[in-house]
Scaffold this active site. Structure first.
Site, short mmCIF file in Angstrom:
data_model
loop_
_atom_site.label_atom_id
_atom_site.label_comp_id
_atom_site.label_asym_id
_atom_site.label_seq_id
_atom_site.Cartn_x
_atom_site.Cartn_y
_atom_site.Cartn_z
N ARG A 29 0.86 -1.18 0.00
CA ARG A 29 0.00 0.00 0.00
C ARG A 29 0.90 1.23 0.00
NH1 ARG A 29 -2.19 -3.62 3.78
NH2 ARG A 29 -4.29 -4.31 3.24
N LYS A 54 -2.46 -2.06 7.48
CA LYS A 54 -3.61 -1.52 8.22
C LYS A 54 -3.61 -2.10 9.63
CE LYS A 54 -6.69 -0.77 4.31
NZ LYS A 54 -7.93 -1.17 3.69
N HIS A 128 -2.44 2.93 -6.01
CA HIS A 128 -3.14 1.66 -5.83
C HIS A 128 -3.14 0.84 -7.12
CE1 HIS A 128 -5.51 -0.94 -3.25
NE2 HIS A 128 -6.23 -1.23 -4.32
N ARG A 131 -0.34 -1.60 -6.95
CA ARG A 131 -0.72 -2.74 -6.10
C ARG A 131 -1.61 -3.71 -6.89
NH1 ARG A 131 -1.29 -4.24 -0.70
NH2 ARG A 131 -3.38 -4.79 -0.01
N HIS A 154 -4.09 -8.82 2.80
CA HIS A 154 -5.55 -8.76 2.87
C HIS A 154 -6.05 -9.54 4.08
CE1 HIS A 154 -5.94 -8.00 -1.74
NE2 HIS A 154 -5.75 -6.88 -1.08
N TYR A 163 -9.45 -9.71 -7.80
CA TYR A 163 -8.44 -9.76 -8.85
C TYR A 163 -8.67 -10.95 -9.77
CZ TYR A 163 -6.21 -6.32 -5.90
OH TYR A 163 -5.96 -5.21 -5.15
#
Length: 174
Positions: A29, A54, A128, A131, A154, A163
């Protein structure tokens, strides 16, 4: 195309190339790359980088030998002690780069790349997107969704599943 247009002989170009190569290699990220510290890099085998995602969740991503070499040269040019807490990527004022700075670098590189590849003018490229490109490239290389999910940090496989749907749509178009 974007990486090829960067003038790696200049200090700014060296930074930009190392930054974008690390982003694509890791699928990090934008904030993870902005926060990257020298002590998070392992540029001897096994090559890897520690990222804090995160919720300050820690994960390790392998680095390709060529990315490790680029980062090693860049850190040497910057006299960066790999044991230090110093940020790896700084702006032109010597302050830690921000996600907005990274967005600016990517936009500038895209503008330069458009001179050689006019079809890129239609593309909206943002951090992004890098990514996303990493995820799709891994998927096309045959890497399973679970591994991609862990690599990207994730929390849920459902997020990574998007994806796979994109790739399926690309197959239909082809």
């Amino acid at each position: 195309t974007i990486l090829k247009i960067i003038n790696r002989k200049s200090q700014q170009g060296s930074r930009d190339y190392a930054l974008l190569a690390a982003m694509f290699n890791t699928g990090a990220r934008v904030q993870e790359i902005a926060d990257l510290r020298a002590c998070d890099l392992q540029l001897t085998k096994p090559f890897q980088v520690r990222l804090f995602g995160k919720g300050r969740k820690e994960r390790y991503c392998p680095l390709w030998p060529q990315t490790a070499a680029v980062l090693r040269v860049f850190c040497h040019q910057q006299n960066l002690d790999l044991r230090s807490e110093s940020r790896v990527f700084l702006n032109h004022r010597g302050h830690p780069i921000t996600r907005f700075g990274i967005r600016y670098i990517l936009a500038r590189c895209l503008d330069l790349a458009c001179e050689n590849a006019p079809n890129l003018r239609k593309k909206r490229l943002h951090p992004h997107s890098v990514r996303h490109s990493t995820a799709v490239a891994l998927l096309k290389s045959g890497v399973d969704l679970s591994t991609i999910s862990h690599l990207l940090g994730h929390a849920s496989l459902t997020t990574t599943n998007r994806y796979a749907k994109v790739d399926l749509e690309m197959k239909r178009q082809a």
